[in-house]
Structure formats: C-alpha cells, structure tokens
Design an enzyme around this catalytic site. Sequence first.
Site, PDB file in Angstrom:
ATOM      1  N   GLU A   1       0.801  -1.265   0.103  1.00 35.99           N
ATOM      2  CA  GLU A   1      -0.172  -0.068   0.051  1.00 35.99           C
ATOM      3  C   GLU A   1       0.735   1.173  -0.015  1.00 35.99           C
ATOM      4  O   GLU A   1       0.530   2.312  -0.779  1.00 35.99           O
ATOM      5  CB  GLU A   1      -0.953   0.043   1.288  1.00 35.99           C
ATOM      6  CG  GLU A   1      -1.994  -1.122   1.272  1.00 35.99           C
ATOM      7  CD  GLU A   1      -1.334  -2.429   2.067  1.00 35.99           C
ATOM      8  OE1 GLU A   1      -2.044  -3.202   2.370  1.00 35.99           O
ATOM      9  OE2 GLU A   1      -0.044  -2.430   2.348  1.00 35.99           O
TER      10      GLU A   1
ATOM     11  N   CYS B   1      -1.056   0.831   7.568  1.00 35.52           N
ATOM     12  CA  CYS B   1      -1.160   1.171   6.034  1.00 35.52           C
ATOM     13  C   CYS B   1      -2.413   1.661   6.281  1.00 35.52           C
ATOM     14  O   CYS B   1      -2.809   2.683   5.322  1.00 35.52           O
ATOM     15  CB  CYS B   1      -1.178   0.048   5.414  1.00 35.52           C
ATOM     16  SG  CYS B   1       0.672  -0.544   5.153  1.00 35.52           S
TER      17      CYS B   1
END
Length: 190
Positions: free
Chosen positions: A68, A100
């Site tokens: 991510e 994330c």
Amino acid sequence: MNPQIRNPMKAMYPGTFYFQFKNLWEANDRNETWLCFTVEGIKRRSVVSWKTGVFRNQVDSETHCHAERCFLSWFCDDILSPNTKYQVTWYTSWSPCPDCAGEVAEFLARHSNVNLTIFTARLYYFQYPCYQEGLRSLSQEGVAVEIMDYEDFKYCWENFVYNDNEPFKPWKGLKTNFRLLKRRLRESLQ
C-alpha cells in the site's frame, strides 16, 4: 515520498497469483501483500488517463515498505495532480494492516480528488480489534472495502497475470470462503 520504491510491475506469474490470492480462511506462509491496481484520471467527466500495475511488499533492509505504501509513493511522485479527479481500484491479497490503513485514510483525507475502492482476497488478522479499526477508518474516509468474488479474481487473472490466454480456474472453496469472509468483513466494519 520514498525514492527507493520500485515502479509497478506489469503483471505477475500464474503460480504467484494462485498462491498469493487464494482466499483461504487460514493462509499460512503467505507473508506478502500483492496489490493490483487501476487508476482512472477523470477531467470534465471523461477518463483522461488509465494506469494499471502490480506492487508487492518491498522487504529489503533499505525500504521495508508494504504494498500500500509502495502504491502511495509511486502515485504521489508520478501521477497525482490537484486538477484531476481519480478513481483508484485495488485488488489485494491481504487487507491492509492498521498502519497502512491509517496512512491511506490520512492520504484520502488530504486528497478529496481521489476515490478508492479495495477488493481484498483475505482479511489480515481480522480477529484483532486494531485491524478492524483500521478497516473502519478506511470506510469512514469513503473507501468501499469488499471481499473479492469470482468475477474479481477472474478480472485480476485476465488483467494482471501473464496467463498465456488460459482461462481463470477457480479453486475449491472459493465461493464458500467468499461468503465467510464477506460476513466477517461486514461484522468488522460495524
């Protein structure tokens, strides 16, 4: 964001796809997140750009960056413009970890011109409250978080896998696991 981040790959190999994206309830030895993406840039209601690719975790000692974060770094450095609206779609092997998820939620709060949809094959440590909270923070920023179904796996196979024109072959338990994971995600987002 991070100059050591590699550019996205075009696609992955079939064995990688079947191993990393199989929607198992318990997915032992799958230590990486793979993230397939599409980015549509929209100006005056017309799609003006279309990007696709694949990221995976970079776990070398210099970068140690989840998929991510790799995407966000690439997107901010190479794509993002304040004058363009973006529809971003991710197909991930694992749902985001809390860190994330928080970073993505913060990014979206700062960039109202970016809409994100996440289709995930599996839920990462879904039994832990902090992981559930991470998913809720994404949902609160307008992210549609969904469990991948047959059509999503087929789309990934056709668009992000070096498939030699072979058709997608669903595995035993795909539909059952989809239903279980979908119910678990719904419970986590409440």
